[in-house]
Design an enzyme around this catalytic site. Structure first.
Site, PDB file in Angstrom:
ATOM      1  N   HIS A 270       0.839  -1.192   0.000  1.00  0.00           N
ATOM      2  CA  HIS A 270       0.000   0.000   0.000  1.00  0.00           C
ATOM      3  C   HIS A 270       0.871   1.237   0.000  1.00  0.00           C
ATOM      4  O   HIS A 270       1.925   1.244   0.637  1.00  0.00           O
ATOM      5  CB  HIS A 270      -0.911   0.019   1.241  1.00  0.00           C
ATOM      6  N   ASP A 327      -7.969  -5.460   0.134  1.00  0.00           N
ATOM      7  CA  ASP A 327      -8.473  -6.358  -0.906  1.00  0.00           C
ATOM      8  C   ASP A 327      -8.062  -7.817  -0.727  1.00  0.00           C
ATOM      9  O   ASP A 327      -8.513  -8.677  -1.469  1.00  0.00           O
ATOM     10  CB  ASP A 327      -7.980  -5.883  -2.285  1.00  0.00           C
TER      11      ASP A 327
HETATM   12  N1  CMC Z   1       3.972  -7.776  -4.714  1.00  0.00           N
HETATM   13  C1  CMC Z   1       5.307  -7.748  -4.891  1.00  0.00           C
HETATM   14  N2  CMC Z   1       6.074  -6.653  -4.741  1.00  0.00           N
HETATM   15  C2  CMC Z   1       5.462  -5.521  -4.372  1.00  0.00           C
HETATM   16  C3  CMC Z   1       4.073  -5.470  -4.163  1.00  0.00           C
HETATM   17  C4  CMC Z   1       3.318  -6.645  -4.350  1.00  0.00           C
HETATM   18  N3  CMC Z   1       1.996  -6.638  -4.168  1.00  0.00           N
HETATM   19  N4  CMC Z   1       3.725  -4.211  -3.815  1.00  0.00           N
HETATM   20  C5  CMC Z   1       4.860  -3.510  -3.809  1.00  0.00           C
HETATM   21  N5  CMC Z   1       5.910  -4.290  -4.150  1.00  0.00           N
HETATM   22  C6  CMC Z   1       7.330  -3.887  -4.194  1.00  0.00           C
HETATM   23  C7  CMC Z   1       7.605  -3.043  -5.430  1.00  0.00           C
HETATM   24  O1  CMC Z   1       7.969  -3.853  -6.519  1.00  0.00           O
HETATM   25  C8  CMC Z   1       8.710  -2.162  -4.939  1.00  0.00           C
HETATM   26  O2  CMC Z   1       9.906  -2.902  -4.928  1.00  0.00           O
HETATM   27  P1  CMC Z   1      11.333  -2.198  -5.243  1.00  0.00           P
HETATM   28  O3  CMC Z   1      11.526  -1.213  -4.139  1.00  0.00           O
HETATM   29  O4  CMC Z   1      12.290  -3.328  -5.243  1.00  0.00           O
HETATM   30  O5  CMC Z   1      11.186  -1.555  -6.580  1.00  0.00           O
HETATM   31  C9  CMC Z   1       8.351  -1.886  -3.472  1.00  0.00           C
HETATM   32  O6  CMC Z   1       7.564  -3.024  -3.091  1.00  0.00           O
HETATM   33  C10 CMC Z   1       7.534  -0.627  -3.270  1.00  0.00           C
HETATM   34  O7  CMC Z   1       6.365  -0.713  -4.050  1.00  0.00           O
HETATM   35  P2  CMC Z   1       5.819   0.415  -4.995  1.00  0.00           P
HETATM   36  O8  CMC Z   1       5.240  -0.227  -6.214  1.00  0.00           O
HETATM   37  O9  CMC Z   1       6.850   1.484  -5.200  1.00  0.00           O
HETATM   38  O10 CMC Z   1       4.655   1.017  -4.081  1.00  0.00           O
HETATM   39  P3  CMC Z   1       3.480   1.962  -4.518  1.00  0.00           P
HETATM   40  O11 CMC Z   1       3.108   2.745  -3.334  1.00  0.00           O
HETATM   41  O12 CMC Z   1       3.851   2.725  -5.750  1.00  0.00           O
HETATM   42  O13 CMC Z   1       2.306   0.958  -4.935  1.00  0.00           O
HETATM   43  C11 CMC Z   1       0.510  -0.582  -4.723  1.00  0.00           C
HETATM   44  C12 CMC Z   1       1.298   0.568  -4.082  1.00  0.00           C
HETATM   45  C13 CMC Z   1      -0.703  -0.858  -3.871  1.00  0.00           C
HETATM   46  C14 CMC Z   1       0.047  -0.140  -6.128  1.00  0.00           C
HETATM   47  C15 CMC Z   1       1.413  -1.839  -4.822  1.00  0.00           C
HETATM   48  O14 CMC Z   1       1.782  -2.249  -3.527  1.00  0.00           O
HETATM   49  C16 CMC Z   1       0.727  -2.973  -5.557  1.00  0.00           C
HETATM   50  O15 CMC Z   1       0.793  -3.037  -6.790  1.00  0.00           O
HETATM   51  N6  CMC Z   1       0.055  -3.936  -4.838  1.00  0.00           N
HETATM   52  C17 CMC Z   1      -0.699  -5.000  -5.465  1.00  0.00           C
HETATM   53  C18 CMC Z   1      -2.052  -4.493  -5.954  1.00  0.00           C
HETATM   54  C19 CMC Z   1      -2.998  -4.251  -4.798  1.00  0.00           C
HETATM   55  O16 CMC Z   1      -3.166  -5.086  -3.910  1.00  0.00           O
HETATM   56  N7  CMC Z   1      -3.696  -3.077  -4.823  1.00  0.00           N
HETATM   57  C20 CMC Z   1      -4.662  -2.717  -3.793  1.00  0.00           C
HETATM   58  C21 CMC Z   1      -4.200  -1.521  -3.016  1.00  0.00           C
HETATM   59  S1  CMC Z   1      -5.129  -1.210  -1.520  1.00  0.00           S
HETATM   60  C22 CMC Z   1      -6.760  -0.865  -1.915  1.00  0.00           C
HETATM   61  C23 CMC Z   1      -7.013  -0.009  -3.078  1.00  0.00           C
HETATM   62  O17 CMC Z   1      -6.403   1.016  -3.301  1.00  0.00           O
HETATM   63  O18 CMC Z   1      -7.932  -0.347  -3.824  1.00  0.00           O
END
Ligand code: CMC
Length: 392
Positions: A270, A327
């Site tokens: 998140h 989720d």
């Molecule tokens: N699985 C594997 N790696 C992950 C995940 C995941 N679900 N989420 C984040 N990471 C890694 C990401 O690759 C990055 O790694 P590195 O630092 O090596 O590049 C690090 O963790 C930080 O992640 P980020 O992508 O920079 O974080 P963000 O704040 O930009 O993205 C997010 C947040 C929710 C989009 C992301 O965590 C994600 O894609 N999660 C899976 C989809 C999901 O469950 N979404 C629902 C979010 S909560 C409710 C809602 O908003 O609807």
């Protein structure tokens, strides 16, 4: 042109001030108008929370009764709108149908579109909140090719929604209080979450003085993405895939950790929470109780629990502070209650609607508001001259 700050994804940029929702991502705290989410989830109702988000205070008994009756009287759609839902092909994704339904609602309520007229905004808010369960249920009925029902004024908001979704015109629909309570809780947990992608979209569209229907419909579209609300569908599909391939959980987690694979652990991570998402904590408890009671999907629940446990003990997830989000467990509950995975995100939209409305109204009530207009840093070609076709 004087722009020096680049902040992709608005990781560190506040777009507004707000009095609605407080999040402390490090501590895993969520409050609506100061009230802890845990108390609201246990004691309140969705309609009461909607009132709280929009008007800032919990309603008195009289206010609640009046608000509830305003919404239930607006559940019935214009008869011609049913034709709209008949036009979509079987299997159409309910989020697309829902977004179209919200736009159509604006077209059918064109006397209440002026964003500067408080009476219009108030009436449009009632109509949106009242109609959304019917729109979401019709999106579902349309996707499975079943007949539409009319809402009943004698039934509550959530009861009506469940009957509209699962009832048949030829039969009585049995309302189970424990199912109604579960949906009350789930909708409360989704009702607002400050400046997430869909809410920011609602505000941005609203900032151009677009009407509230256009803004909310844009919010539905933003929510449909699998990185946002669409994650609830993606989680269940992920669990099913792991199960049908007979994949070992550790093997799957290894794949997630291998960045080349492009596989994410859906329902994890998140932008704001660097601790356990307080909503996920509550939902996990409900999933456990409800699924064990119903005896359904225990296999997928066991898998989800094992996935969570494996991830929470793995350095990849620990070092990045990745925890289950809202989720991760919702889909298991929705499925046990009879919804196909395709419909899960529409349930999120139904829950999030009061937040979108509250945030849109807060923005419009701010005399200092400005149109949302981010800047950019240009990285394209320098000035060059047009070449006629023959010379390229
Ligand atoms: N699985 C594997 N790696 C992950 C995940 C995941 N679900 N989420 C984040 N990471 C890694 C990401 O690759 C990055 O790694 P590195 O630092 O090596 O590049 C690090 O963790 C930080 O992640 P980020 O992508 O920079 O974080 P963000 O704040 O930009 O993205 C997010 C947040 C929710 C989009 C992301 O965590 C994600 O894609 N999660 C899976 C989809 C999901 O469950 N979404 C629902 C979010 S909560 C409710 C809602 O908003 O609807």
């Amino acid at each position: 042109t004087g722009v020096t700050t680049l902040d992709p994804g608005f990781v560190n940029t506040a777009s507004c001030t707000s009095e609605i929702t407080f999040i402390d991502g490090d501590e895993g705290i969520l409050r609506y108008r100061g009230y802890p989410i845990e108390q609201l989830a246990e004691k309140s109702t969705f309609i009461e929370v909607a009132y709280l988000l929009i008007y800032g205070e919990l309603p008195t008994a009289e206010e609640l009764e009046s608000f509830t009756s305003k919404l239930t009287r607006r559940m019935l759609l214009d008869e011609r709108m049913r034709e709209l839902f008949r036009c979509f092909p079987r299997g159409a994704h309910p989020m697309g149908v829902l977004a179209a339904g919200v736009m159509a609602l604006g077209a059918f309520n064109r006397d209440y579109l002026d964003p500067h007229n408080p009476e219009h905004v108030e009436e449009a808010s009632f109509r949106l909140l009242g109609s959304m369960p019917t729109l979401a249920a019709y999106a579902y009925k349309s996707s499975v090719g079943e007949p539409f029902l009319y809402p009943q004024t004698g039934l509550g908001y959530v009861e009506n929604y469940l009957r509209l979704s699962f009832g048949y015109p030829t039969e009585d629909y049995e309302i189970k209080p424990e199912v109604v309570r579960a949906f009350e809780t789930l909708f409360i947990l989704h009702a607002d979450h400050e400046q997430n992608a869909s809410t920011s979209t609602v505000r941005l569209v609203g900032s151009a003085d677009a009407n509230i229907y256009a803004s909310v419909s844009s919010g539905v579209n933003a929510l449909s993405g699998p990185l946002h609300g669409g994650a609830n569908q993606a989680v269940l599909e992920m669990l099913r895939k792991i199960s049908s391939y007979g994949m070992d959980i550790k093997e799957f987690v290894a794949k997630v950790k291998d960045k080349e694979s492009g596989v994410k652990l859906m329902g994890f991570g998140h932008r704001v929470y660097k601790n356990y998402d307080p909503r996920a904590k509550i939902i996990k408890g409900h999933a456990d109780t409800l699924l064990r009671q119903s005896g359904k999907n225990n296999h997928l629940l066991e898998m989800a629990l094992e996935l969570e446990d494996t991830a929470l003990h793995d350095d990849y997830f620990i070092s990045r502070k990745l925890y289950p989000n809202v989720d991760f467990y919702t889909g298991l509950i929705y499925e046990a209650m009879g919804f196909p995975a395709q419909h899960f995100t529409a349930l999120f939209a139904l829950g999030r609607l009061p937040g979108w409305i509250a945030q849109w109204r807060e923005e419009h009530d701010n005399p200092k508001r400005k149109i949302g207009r981010p800047r950019q840093i240009y990285t394209g070609p320098a000035r060059r001259d047009y070449l006629p076709l023959a010379e390229r």
